[in-house]
Write a protein that holds these residues in place. Structure first.
Motif, PDB file in Angstrom:
ATOM      1  N   MET A   1      36.615  48.937  32.690  1.00 22.57           N
ATOM      2  CA  MET A   1      37.580  48.132  33.425  1.00 22.57           C
ATOM      3  C   MET A   1      38.824  47.928  32.556  1.00 22.57           C
ATOM      4  O   MET A   1      38.714  47.619  31.373  1.00 22.57           O
ATOM      5  CB  MET A   1      36.963  46.775  33.781  1.00 22.57           C
ATOM      6  N   THR A   2      39.977  48.117  33.122  1.00 20.82           N
ATOM      7  CA  THR A   2      41.219  47.994  32.368  1.00 20.82           C
ATOM      8  C   THR A   2      41.554  46.524  32.095  1.00 20.82           C
ATOM      9  O   THR A   2      41.046  45.613  32.759  1.00 20.82           O
ATOM     10  CB  THR A   2      42.382  48.625  33.132  1.00 20.82           C
ATOM     11  N   THR A   3      42.426  46.326  31.114  1.00 20.98           N
ATOM     12  CA  THR A   3      42.875  44.977  30.799  1.00 20.98           C
ATOM     13  C   THR A   3      43.543  44.330  31.999  1.00 20.98           C
ATOM     14  O   THR A   3      43.355  43.136  32.276  1.00 20.98           O
ATOM     15  CB  THR A   3      43.854  45.014  29.612  1.00 20.98           C
ATOM     16  N   GLU A   4      44.310  45.138  32.757  1.00 21.51           N
ATOM     17  CA  GLU A   4      44.997  44.607  33.942  1.00 21.51           C
ATOM     18  C   GLU A   4      43.992  44.100  34.974  1.00 21.51           C
ATOM     19  O   GLU A   4      44.194  43.045  35.592  1.00 21.51           O
ATOM     20  CB  GLU A   4      45.896  45.675  34.556  1.00 21.51           C
ATOM     21  N   MET A   5      42.905  44.833  35.157  1.00 19.31           N
ATOM     22  CA  MET A   5      41.888  44.425  36.121  1.00 19.31           C
ATOM     23  C   MET A   5      41.176  43.154  35.661  1.00 19.31           C
ATOM     24  O   MET A   5      40.911  42.244  36.454  1.00 19.31           O
ATOM     25  CB  MET A   5      40.879  45.556  36.326  1.00 19.31           C
ATOM     26  N   ILE A   6      40.878  43.077  34.336  1.00 18.11           N
ATOM     27  CA  ILE A   6      40.227  41.878  33.790  1.00 18.11           C
ATOM     28  C   ILE A   6      41.122  40.665  33.992  1.00 18.11           C
ATOM     29  O   ILE A   6      40.679  39.602  34.449  1.00 18.11           O
ATOM     30  CB  ILE A   6      39.899  42.075  32.293  1.00 18.11           C
ATOM     31  N   ASN A   7      42.399  40.831  33.682  1.00 18.66           N
ATOM     32  CA  ASN A   7      43.334  39.714  33.814  1.00 18.66           C
ATOM     33  C   ASN A   7      43.477  39.273  35.268  1.00 18.66           C
ATOM     34  O   ASN A   7      43.564  38.072  35.563  1.00 18.66           O
ATOM     35  CB  ASN A   7      44.703  40.096  33.252  1.00 18.66           C
ATOM     36  N   ALA A   8      43.494  40.252  36.192  1.00 21.82           N
ATOM     37  CA  ALA A   8      43.626  39.912  37.609  1.00 21.82           C
ATOM     38  C   ALA A   8      42.417  39.109  38.080  1.00 21.82           C
ATOM     39  O   ALA A   8      42.549  38.117  38.817  1.00 21.82           O
ATOM     40  CB  ALA A   8      43.788  41.182  38.439  1.00 21.82           C
ATOM     41  N   ARG A   9      41.228  39.524  37.666  1.00 26.99           N
ATOM     42  CA  ARG A   9      40.026  38.783  38.045  1.00 26.99           C
ATOM     43  C   ARG A   9      40.012  37.390  37.437  1.00 26.99           C
ATOM     44  O   ARG A   9      39.606  36.416  38.089  1.00 26.99           O
ATOM     45  CB  ARG A   9      38.782  39.565  37.603  1.00 26.99           C
ATOM     46  N   LEU A  10      40.456  37.307  36.191  1.00 28.72           N
ATOM     47  CA  LEU A  10      40.490  36.006  35.530  1.00 28.72           C
ATOM     48  C   LEU A  10      41.463  35.065  36.240  1.00 28.72           C
ATOM     49  O   LEU A  10      41.133  33.905  36.513  1.00 28.72           O
ATOM     50  CB  LEU A  10      40.895  36.169  34.068  1.00 28.72           C
ATOM     51  N   LEU A  11      42.650  35.560  36.557  1.00 32.46           N
ATOM     52  CA  LEU A  11      43.630  34.712  37.228  1.00 32.46           C
ATOM     53  C   LEU A  11      43.134  34.245  38.586  1.00 32.46           C
ATOM     54  O   LEU A  11      43.386  33.100  38.999  1.00 32.46           O
ATOM     55  CB  LEU A  11      44.961  35.460  37.370  1.00 32.46           C
ATOM     56  N   SER A  12      42.398  35.102  39.273  1.00 34.45           N
ATOM     57  CA  SER A  12      41.820  34.710  40.554  1.00 34.45           C
ATOM     58  C   SER A  12      40.799  33.592  40.367  1.00 34.45           C
ATOM     59  O   SER A  12      40.769  32.616  41.137  1.00 34.45           O
ATOM     60  CB  SER A  12      41.157  35.918  41.220  1.00 34.45           C
ATOM     61  N   ALA A  13      39.984  33.703  39.311  1.00 38.82           N
ATOM     62  CA  ALA A  13      38.985  32.660  39.035  1.00 38.82           C
ATOM     63  C   ALA A  13      39.660  31.351  38.644  1.00 38.82           C
ATOM     64  O   ALA A  13      39.227  30.270  39.051  1.00 38.82           O
ATOM     65  CB  ALA A  13      38.047  33.131  37.920  1.00 38.82           C
ATOM     66  N   LEU A  14      40.733  31.444  37.892  1.00 40.19           N
ATOM     67  CA  LEU A  14      41.448  30.243  37.469  1.00 40.19           C
ATOM     68  C   LEU A  14      42.116  29.560  38.654  1.00 40.19           C
ATOM     69  O   LEU A  14      42.122  28.324  38.748  1.00 40.19           O
ATOM     70  CB  LEU A  14      42.496  30.587  36.407  1.00 40.19           C
TER      71      LEU A  14
END
Length: 465
Positions: A1-14
């Motif tokens: 999983m790319t950093t961009e995908m990880i960040n997108a999922r994290l922002l959604s959780a936040l």
């Protein structure tokens, strides 16, 4: 999983945890969240999350832990060591919305508050029920109690009431994996195993994020007796403090020293009036708070008379009103205006054993004058609790990085078995100098503790250790 995908999922959780309006990214990130009162600038954060309760704060930290992203807790951003500036790619966690005063218990002499409460609001709430919350800082109108606790703040009245650590009965803390640790003790005596709140007081958010606190209040004060006195040198100041504490039964609430360089500068560069002449080597602001200042006045003045007779006080101005007391404190607090006029400066917050302060100050002054003959120096501080403040500068054109000046000062402080941080913490700014105060075994244990409580290293990454 790319950093961009990880960040997108994290922002959604936040966003799910705090709500869309309480998650700031990109151009919406407020400038005030990117820097504190230090010169440290840190990195670029991914987002700013503003939880409104402990549950939301826990969800934010748990999401960051699951995604391996750092969390930097933030209070009022008044720190002077870079402890709350962003780490690269982190999530900033503002505690500003946790600003509730939940309970005041006058019988027990305690107050239950959220971490985002402004210090001045807590002081005023205590006063409204006849009590006194003694922590006091120049930033009282904007600093938050969670940050005060996380940095073990000191301030003007440590000599009588102790550091922030001495004013905390209980804490609620969110750990690195999002676990909520409730230690909301309400008793001065609770000796049931290790008192774990002390792990978090002064840890600068590296072991857990403080969300609520039980604070100890003190009996209310109606005012103070205060005097500004001129002294022939530090030895006289040390004798005066010892004499005052004995004569006033340990009720000295402030003992602030201003060396001549500071006193002359604050008068020359502000509109303040001089209570005493400018020719003396050293000045002390001594204060005794009480429930009945008028009744205490005779003992306060008798203490000063004894110091005059001993030759430790050359001259004195005794406050005749609250306005005059405030005028004395304006001299001590004039450092803010001096700093604005002398930028860029290096501001030191160090401590050495009380009996050695005079020699340490003269050694620092001599070494800096030898190395940088044109460098302006200002010495002052809460000397009654071993704390010295030094402002060096403006350093423009003298030592632009400040590293040479810092090396001289911290080498001398180490030689005097002192601390590179008396009350401001370590953060980023003093991290290179921590080993000057903590030995190798201490640092190893601190790292072991950090690794045990935050094995992924997500809490305030890069700070302190």
């Amino acid at each position: 999983m790319t950093t961009e995908m990880i960040n997108a999922r994290l922002l959604s959780a936040l966003e799910s945890a705090v709500g869309a309006g309480s998650l700031k990214t990109g151009a919406d990130l407020p400038l005030a969240a990117l820097r504190d009162w230090s010169t440290e600038r840190g990195g670029t954060p991914l987002a700013l999350a503003i939880p409104r309760d402990t549950k939301a704060a826990s969800a934010v930290i748990a999401a960051c832990h699951a995604h391996g992203v750092g969390v930097v807790p933030q209070g009022g951003m008044t720190g002077l060591a870079g402890g709350a500036v962003p780490s690269e790619g982190c999530i900033l966690l503002s505690l500003a919305a946790l600003d509730r005063i939940e309970e005041i218990d006058p019988v027990s002499g305690l107050m239950v508050v959220g971490a985002g409460c402004i210090l001045q609001r807590i002081q005023e709430a205590a006063a409204s029920v006849g009590f006194f919350f003694p922590l006091d800082l120049g930033a009282r109108g904007s600093c938050q109690i969670g940050g005060n606790i996380a940095t073990n703040a000191g301030g003007n009245r440590v000599i009588r009431y102790g550091m922030m650590r001495d004013l905390v009965l209980g804490l609620e803390v969110v750990l690195a994996d999002g676990t909520v640790l409730s230690m909301m003790n309400r008793m001065p005596k609770n000796n049931a195993a290790l008192d774990m709140k002390h792990l978090f007081i002064g840890s600068e958010g590296t072991l857990g994020v403080i969300t609520r606190a039980v604070l100890r209040m003190h009996p209310g004060v109606a005012g103070a007796n205060a005097a500004l006195v001129a002294l022939p040198g530090f030895e006289a100041a040390a004798r005066l403090l010892q004499h005052a504490q004995k004569a006033l039964s340990g009720r000295v609430s402030a003992f602030e020293l201003m060396w001549n360089d500071y006193y002359a500068s604050v008068l020359a560069e502000t509109a303040l009036r001089p209570p005493l002449g400018e020719e003396h080597p050293l000045y002390a602001l001594i204060e005794m708070q009480g429930a009945d200042p008028d009744a205490d006045r005779s003992s306060f003045e008798a203490m000063l008379e004894g110091a005059f007779e001993a030759g430790d006080v050359i001259d004195a101005a005794v406050a005749q009103s609250q306005r005059e007391t405030e005028a004395f404190w304006a001299l001590r607090d004039g450092i803010a205006e001096l700093l604005s006029r002398r930028t860029p400066t290096i501001n030191f917050d160090v401590s050495v054993p009380l009996s050695r302060i005079g020699d340490c100050v003269e050694d620092i002054r001599s070494a800096l004058q030898d190395a940088y003959p044109t460098l302006p120096l200002l010495f002052f501080g809460h000397a009654g609790d071993s704390n010295i403040h030094l402002v060096a500068g403006s350093i423009a054109g003298i030592d632009p990085t400040g590293h040479g000046i810092e090396t001289i000062v911290y080498e001398i402080v180490r030689a005097y078995s002192g601390s590179v941080s008396a009350e401001h913490g370590i953060g980023l700014h003093k991290k290179p100098w921590l080993a000057y105060t903590r030995n190798g075994n201490e640092l190893a244990l601190l790292r072991q503790l950090k690794d045990s409580m935050d094995p992924a290293g997500i809490l305030n990454p890069g700070k302190v250790l």
